[in-house]
Motif scaffolding. Structure first.
Motif, PDB file in Angstrom:
ATOM      1  N   LYS A 165       0.816  -1.218   0.000  1.00 45.72           N
ATOM      2  CA  LYS A 165       0.000   0.000   0.000  1.00 45.72           C
ATOM      3  C   LYS A 165       0.850   1.267   0.000  1.00 45.72           C
ATOM      4  CE  LYS A 165      -0.669   0.347   5.037  1.00 45.72           C
ATOM      5  NZ  LYS A 165       0.129   1.583   5.182  1.00 45.72           N
ATOM      6  N   ASP A 166       2.126   1.145   0.360  1.00 44.90           N
ATOM      7  CA  ASP A 166       3.015   2.304   0.379  1.00 44.90           C
ATOM      8  C   ASP A 166       3.619   2.608  -0.991  1.00 44.90           C
ATOM      9  OD1 ASP A 166       2.663   2.720   3.121  1.00 44.90           O
ATOM     10  OD2 ASP A 166       4.274   1.325   3.632  1.00 44.90           O
ATOM     11  N   TYR A 167       3.286   1.777  -1.981  1.00 47.77           N
ATOM     12  CA  TYR A 167       3.861   1.966  -3.311  1.00 47.77           C
ATOM     13  C   TYR A 167       2.745   2.222  -4.322  1.00 47.77           C
ATOM     14  CZ  TYR A 167       7.703   0.070  -0.633  1.00 47.77           C
ATOM     15  OH  TYR A 167       8.637  -0.134   0.351  1.00 47.77           O
ATOM     16  N   HIS A 168       3.024   2.030  -5.593  1.00 45.89           N
ATOM     17  CA  HIS A 168       2.030   2.350  -6.622  1.00 45.89           C
ATOM     18  C   HIS A 168       0.740   1.562  -6.395  1.00 45.89           C
ATOM     19  CE1 HIS A 168       0.194   3.026 -10.552  1.00 45.89           C
ATOM     20  NE2 HIS A 168       1.043   4.019 -10.700  1.00 45.89           N
ATOM     21  N   GLU A 169      -0.376   2.242  -6.604  1.00 44.87           N
ATOM     22  CA  GLU A 169      -1.674   1.624  -6.326  1.00 44.87           C
ATOM     23  C   GLU A 169      -1.987   0.441  -7.238  1.00 44.87           C
ATOM     24  OE1 GLU A 169      -2.326   5.323  -8.944  1.00 44.87           O
ATOM     25  OE2 GLU A 169      -1.144   4.760  -7.171  1.00 44.87           O
ATOM     26  N   ASP A 170      -1.261   0.295  -8.335  1.00 41.67           N
ATOM     27  CA  ASP A 170      -1.514  -0.817  -9.250  1.00 41.67           C
ATOM     28  C   ASP A 170      -0.745  -2.091  -8.897  1.00 41.67           C
ATOM     29  OD1 ASP A 170      -3.190   0.813 -10.652  1.00 41.67           O
ATOM     30  OD2 ASP A 170      -1.826   1.168 -12.332  1.00 41.67           O
ATOM     31  N   PHE A 171       0.103  -2.028  -7.885  1.00 37.29           N
ATOM     32  CA  PHE A 171       0.851  -3.229  -7.485  1.00 37.29           C
ATOM     33  C   PHE A 171      -0.110  -4.337  -7.053  1.00 37.29           C
ATOM     34  CE2 PHE A 171       5.101  -1.202  -7.028  1.00 37.29           C
ATOM     35  CZ  PHE A 171       5.867  -2.246  -7.515  1.00 37.29           C
ATOM     36  N   VAL A 172       0.183  -5.545  -7.514  1.00 30.40           N
ATOM     37  CA  VAL A 172      -0.541  -6.742  -7.077  1.00 30.40           C
ATOM     38  C   VAL A 172       0.473  -7.676  -6.434  1.00 30.40           C
ATOM     39  CG1 VAL A 172      -1.859  -8.761  -7.802  1.00 30.40           C
ATOM     40  CG2 VAL A 172      -2.294  -6.541  -8.872  1.00 30.40           C
ATOM     41  N   GLY A 173       0.211  -8.070  -5.200  1.00 24.10           N
ATOM     42  CA  GLY A 173       1.093  -9.014  -4.515  1.00 24.10           C
ATOM     43  C   GLY A 173       0.667 -10.440  -4.782  1.00 24.10           C
ATOM     44  N   LEU A 174       1.615 -11.308  -5.102  1.00 21.95           N
ATOM     45  CA  LEU A 174       1.343 -12.712  -5.396  1.00 21.95           C
ATOM     46  C   LEU A 174       2.213 -13.602  -4.528  1.00 21.95           C
ATOM     47  CD1 LEU A 174       1.378 -12.520  -9.311  1.00 21.95           C
ATOM     48  CD2 LEU A 174      -0.646 -12.669  -7.861  1.00 21.95           C
ATOM     49  N   VAL A 175       1.648 -14.703  -4.075  1.00 20.16           N
ATOM     50  CA  VAL A 175       2.391 -15.672  -3.275  1.00 20.16           C
ATOM     51  C   VAL A 175       1.782 -17.041  -3.509  1.00 20.16           C
ATOM     52  CG1 VAL A 175       0.974 -15.511  -1.180  1.00 20.16           C
ATOM     53  CG2 VAL A 175       3.442 -16.027  -0.979  1.00 20.16           C
ATOM     54  N   GLY A 176       2.471 -18.075  -3.091  1.00 17.53           N
ATOM     55  CA  GLY A 176       1.963 -19.437  -3.260  1.00 17.53           C
ATOM     56  C   GLY A 176       2.596 -20.357  -2.251  1.00 17.53           C
ATOM     57  N   THR A 177       2.490 -21.626  -2.497  1.00 19.46           N
ATOM     58  CA  THR A 177       3.156 -22.602  -1.645  1.00 19.46           C
ATOM     59  C   THR A 177       4.656 -22.513  -1.905  1.00 19.46           C
ATOM     60  OG1 THR A 177       3.092 -24.362  -3.295  1.00 19.46           O
ATOM     61  CG2 THR A 177       1.153 -24.137  -1.856  1.00 19.46           C
ATOM     62  N   PRO A 178       5.484 -23.051  -1.011  1.00 23.88           N
ATOM     63  CA  PRO A 178       6.932 -23.046  -1.287  1.00 23.88           C
ATOM     64  C   PRO A 178       7.276 -23.673  -2.634  1.00 23.88           C
ATOM     65  CG  PRO A 178       6.545 -23.609   1.011  1.00 23.88           C
ATOM     66  CD  PRO A 178       5.185 -23.561   0.355  1.00 23.88           C
ATOM     67  N   GLU A 179       6.571 -24.732  -3.005  1.00 16.40           N
ATOM     68  CA  GLU A 179       6.840 -25.392  -4.284  1.00 16.40           C
ATOM     69  C   GLU A 179       6.471 -24.476  -5.461  1.00 16.40           C
ATOM     70  OE1 GLU A 179       5.134 -26.719  -1.774  1.00 16.40           O
ATOM     71  OE2 GLU A 179       6.674 -28.125  -1.060  1.00 16.40           O
ATOM     72  N   GLN A 180       5.327 -23.807  -5.352  1.00 21.71           N
ATOM     73  CA  GLN A 180       4.910 -22.901  -6.422  1.00 21.71           C
ATOM     74  C   GLN A 180       5.872 -21.727  -6.563  1.00 21.71           C
ATOM     75  OE1 GLN A 180       0.939 -22.188  -4.868  1.00 21.71           O
ATOM     76  NE2 GLN A 180       0.006 -23.322  -6.564  1.00 21.71           N
ATOM     77  N   VAL A 181       6.306 -21.197  -5.436  1.00 21.02           N
ATOM     78  CA  VAL A 181       7.243 -20.081  -5.466  1.00 21.02           C
ATOM     79  C   VAL A 181       8.572 -20.504  -6.072  1.00 21.02           C
ATOM     80  CG1 VAL A 181       8.612 -18.518  -4.027  1.00 21.02           C
ATOM     81  CG2 VAL A 181       6.166 -18.821  -3.571  1.00 21.02           C
TER      82      VAL A 181
END
Length: 236
Positions: A144-160
């Motif tokens: 939220k402290d950066y550009h409003e268009d940022f999308v955060g993505l995460v997954g399982t350790p294997e997916q990452v």
């Protein structure tokens, strides 16, 4: 002096200082040195490239399909971002200084290129390298402290791990003990990646490149892409 010898020298210096108070910095230097060696045959090229060049000569094959979850809990795949210009950065919310610096730079770049290209669509993605600590709420609060268009993505350790491998991002994996204690840093490659609407890798930038470097290259490529598309045969 050959590249292997130069890499050996860099790693020798890293080992020399590993046990010093500057240990964390040395670890990061090792990661950066390794990435430099693996990609040294593909330096950042600031020449504009024609749209017909799927990947410019000598460029590595980066990217590909992924399945992750965004910071709103919605499953996301790479195909959903096709049709937009995609900018990627890999990091983690506990990063003390490098990630904030890079995200601030990306924020300024995006503001400038969106102003210059108001009709274009962009996807600005932050992919977490730390699935053990980066919860969806943590990602949302962090970005939220950066550009409003940022999308955060995460997954399982294997997916990452899979997406990092596909994008040739080198990351350190904390031990089970470190994860249990929750007190560790993730060493990772520092690069901002740029892909065209067809999902093809275009370029990447490290810490040595300025906002102006990125802005100039991206604007030229987008203009070239638009020109080529306007002259392409229309599909019936």
């Amino acid at each position: 002096e050959t590249k292997p010898r130069r890499l050996t020298l860099v790693m020798h210096l890293v080992r020399k200082f590993f046990s010093s108070p500057y240990g964390p910095a040395a670890v990061m230097a090792g990661s950066v040195a390794t990435m430099w060696y693996k990609t040294s045959h593909t330096p950042v090229d600031h020449r504009p490239h024609t749209f017909s060049e799927t990947l410019f000569e000598g460029a590595p094959s980066l990217g590909g399909p992924f399945s992750l979850v965004d910071f709103n809990g919605i499953p996301r795949t790479q195909s959903e971002y096709l049709g937009t210009w995609q900018m990627f950065y890999f990091g983690f919310t506990e990063c003390p200084d490098v990630c904030p610096s890079q995200l601030n730079r990306m924020t300024e770049v995006i503001r400038r290129i969106k102003k210059h290209n108001p009709k274009e669509k962009f996807s600005i993605l932050f992919i977490s390298c730390d699935p053990s600590r980066d919860s969806l709420s943590a990602l949302k609060a962090y970005l939220k402290d950066y550009h409003e268009d940022f999308v955060g993505l995460v997954g399982t350790p294997e997916q990452v791990r899979t997406v990092c491998d596909n994008y040739r991002v080198l990351i350190s994996i904390p031990t089970d003990e470190q994860i249990a204690n929750g007190d560790y840093l993730i060493d990772h490659s520092i690069a901002t990646f740029f892909f065209n609407p067809e999902g093809q890798y275009i370029n990447h930038w490290g810490t040595e490149h300025s906002v102006e470097d990125m802005e100039g290259y991206i604007n030229k490529y987008i203009a070239q892409h638009a020109d080529q598309m306007s002259r392409a045969p229309k599909k019936k």
